[in-house]
Scaffold this active site. Structure first.
Site, short mmCIF file in Angstrom:
data_model
loop_
_atom_site.label_atom_id
_atom_site.label_comp_id
_atom_site.label_asym_id
_atom_site.label_seq_id
_atom_site.Cartn_x
_atom_site.Cartn_y
_atom_site.Cartn_z
CB CYS A 1 3.27 -2.83 13.39
SG CYS A 1 3.36 -2.59 11.61
CB CYS B 1 7.61 -5.69 8.31
SG CYS B 1 9.02 -5.00 9.20
CB CYS C 1 0.55 5.21 11.71
SG CYS C 1 1.04 6.83 11.30
CB CYS D 1 2.72 7.10 3.58
SG CYS D 1 3.20 5.82 4.73
CD GLU E 1 -2.89 -1.20 2.32
OE1 GLU E 1 -4.09 -1.38 2.07
OE2 GLU E 1 -2.46 -1.09 3.46
CB CYS F 1 6.51 -3.71 15.86
SG CYS F 1 8.17 -3.19 15.41
N1 SAH Z 1 9.37 -0.02 9.62
C1 SAH Z 1 9.50 1.35 9.79
C2 SAH Z 1 8.58 2.17 8.91
C3 SAH Z 1 7.16 1.69 8.77
S1 SAH Z 1 6.12 1.83 10.17
C4 SAH Z 1 9.37 1.75 11.24
O1 SAH Z 1 8.97 0.91 12.03
O2 SAH Z 1 9.73 2.87 11.57
C5 SAH Z 1 5.77 3.57 10.25
C6 SAH Z 1 5.38 4.07 11.62
O3 SAH Z 1 4.07 3.61 12.01
C7 SAH Z 1 6.33 3.61 12.70
O4 SAH Z 1 6.66 4.64 13.58
C8 SAH Z 1 5.50 2.57 13.39
O5 SAH Z 1 5.96 2.34 14.68
C9 SAH Z 1 4.12 3.18 13.35
N2 SAH Z 1 3.07 2.20 13.62
C10 SAH Z 1 3.08 0.88 13.34
N3 SAH Z 1 1.92 0.32 13.74
C11 SAH Z 1 1.16 1.30 14.27
C12 SAH Z 1 -0.16 1.34 14.81
N4 SAH Z 1 -0.92 0.26 14.86
N5 SAH Z 1 -0.63 2.53 15.24
C13 SAH Z 1 0.13 3.64 15.13
N6 SAH Z 1 1.36 3.67 14.62
C14 SAH Z 1 1.89 2.51 14.19
FE1 SF4 Z 2 8.00 -3.52 10.62
FE2 SF4 Z 2 5.72 -2.49 11.49
FE3 SF4 Z 2 7.79 -2.74 13.14
FE4 SF4 Z 2 7.88 -0.91 11.18
S1 SF4 Z 2 6.46 -0.95 12.91
S2 SF4 Z 2 9.49 -2.35 11.76
S3 SF4 Z 2 6.72 -2.01 9.57
S4 SF4 Z 2 6.68 -4.43 12.15
#
Ligand code: SAH
Ligand code: SF4
Length: 382
Positions: A119, A112, A342, A105, A92, A116
């Site tokens: 996420c 990934c 996000c 974005c 996306e 996390c």
């Molecule tokens: N992998 C990279 C970039 C993609 S994620 C990273 O982790 O930085 C982009 C941003 O969205 C990151 O700051 C991530 O922590 C945040 N993010 C991921 N899941 C989220 C969620 N469910 N709610 C709000 N922010 C989230």
């Molecule tokens: Fe990967 Fe999501 Fe963690 Fe970013 S926030 S490193 S996209 S798992």
């Protein structure tokens, strides 16, 4: 014969390709402009290129966009595209219009591998890296689509954030030529300050990016101590906070901006207590790092088992950081009616890591760990 997709090349790569065709390198600049500035994909249209070159290109090259599976437009003007990248994978990209800028974005991977906890991309697991062309194709399509859609001749996208699906610094080789194309005056001409790489903290690659292609940097911190960050961002077990912050400081010597943005996703009862704010302040002070905080209200999804911090707690946390002298903003949620906010980017990933299964198991066995290390009787400020 398979042809080369010219979206895969930065200007240097395109020049090398032109040389292989027996053409002068400067032809590459013309070609690059046609493709990226004008959105052309048909060589016959590129009338100021010699006919002989156009004929060579017709048999050796192509400009191939990613097929769009769906497009959703939010009430607030945010647009989300789902692109097909083959083999059942889809990624996306999201356009976020604001008064003074247009931000795209962009995704860097199908899925990934970092995993996390909060996420939804992480919960889907990992399929593969995107190629340079697949990263650039998101910008190429969005920019030229939007010019037509919004009836504009000038540039629509002024900022790119690598905050879509994937960890950009785990796809470094493809990322750097894509960034160079974004920055190139013969292509999108974005300033280094307006292209942001967001990372969960791949320390060695932060150093390499500083040397190869410094752009603005956002670091997904999300926790003020290693015990909590180990749990939320598993990569922390490899690169703990102190190493990450030192890498950020080294990066600042090259960066176009004189601060690092720390992203902090506010999770109810997990990382949003006054004690966490105090620990964060202490952390930043002890490393003496120039930074800004961006608090992100968590966008919940059922599999995470986590909740968004209530707004008053987010504001209290922001106030605690601000009062300690740290510049802090709270991110506005955009496009949540189309799941474009996000962490809601889920695309479609043929998981090769069985992440969903592993994460479900983790939730059962580690249910209590996330509350670490909130002090029960946190001393009150004031
Ligand atoms: N992998 C990279 C970039 C993609 S994620 C990273 O982790 O930085 C982009 C941003 O969205 C990151 O700051 C991530 O922590 C945040 N993010 C991921 N899941 C989220 C969620 N469910 N709610 C709000 N922010 C989230
Ligand atoms: Fe990967 Fe999501 Fe963690 Fe970013 S926030 S490193 S996209 S798992």
């Amino acid at each position: 014969m398979t042809t080369a997709n010219l979206l895969e090349f930065d200007l240097e790569g395109l020049a090398a390709f032109c040389e292989k065709l027996g053409e002068k390198r400067f032809r590459a600049t013309q070609l690059f402009r046609w493709i990226h500035q004008r959105g052309a994909s048909d060589f016959a249209q590129m009338t100021d290129l010699a006919k002989s070159l156009r004929e060579k290109l017709a048999t050796t090259a192509r400009v191939e966009a990613l097929p769009v599976i769906t497009q959703h437009e939010s009430k607030d003007g945010t647009i989300k595209w789902l692109f097909d990248v083959g083999d059942g994978n889809a990624v996306e990209a999201v356009f976020i219009p604001e008064d003074d800028r247009g931000t795209l974005c962009v995704s860097s991977q199908a899925g990934c591998a970092v995993g996390c906890r909060f996420c939804s991309t992480g919960h889907q697991g990992f399929s593969r890296n995107l190629s340079t062309g697949e990263i650039v194709a998101q910008l190429w399509f969005a920019e030229h689509f939007l010019r037509k859609h919004l009836k504009r001749d000038d540039r629509v996208i002024s900022n790119v954030v690598m905050m879509g699906m994937g960890e950009p610094l785990q796809n470094y080789t493809a990322l750097v030529p894509a960034l160079r194309t974004m920055l190139d005056d013969n292509a999108y001409g974005l300033s280094r300050r307006r292209v942001t790489v967001s990372t969960s903290g791949v320390v060695p690659m932060i150093d390499r990016l500083g040397a190869d292609c410094p752009v603005a940097m956002a670091v997904s911190l999300h926790a003020p101590n290693d015990a909590l960050r180990d749990d939320l961002v598993p990569l922390n077990r490899k690169y703990p906070i102190a190493e990450l912050l030192e890498a950020c400081k080294r990066y600042l010597a090259h960066a176009p901006r004189d601060f690092i943005t720390f992203e902090y996703c506010m999770l109810d009862g997990v990382n949003d207590q006054p004690e966490h704010a105090r620990q964060l302040v202490g952390l930043v002070r002890s490393h003496n790092i120039s930074c800004k905080f961006n608090l992100i209200p968590f966008n919940p999804f059922p599999a995470s088992g986590l909740l968004r911090s209530p707004q008053p707690r987010v504001l209290a946390f922001a106030r605690a950081l601000s009062e300690a002298g740290l510049v802090t903003t709270v991110r506005k949620t955009r496009g949540d009616d189309i799941d474009a906010a996000c962490g809601q980017l889920a695309g479609d990933v043929k998981d090769r890591t069985r992440a969903a299964e592993r994460m479900a198991q983790r939730r059962v066995s580690e249910r209590t760990v996330v509350l670490h290390p909130v002090r029960k009787t946190a001393p009150q400020e004031h």
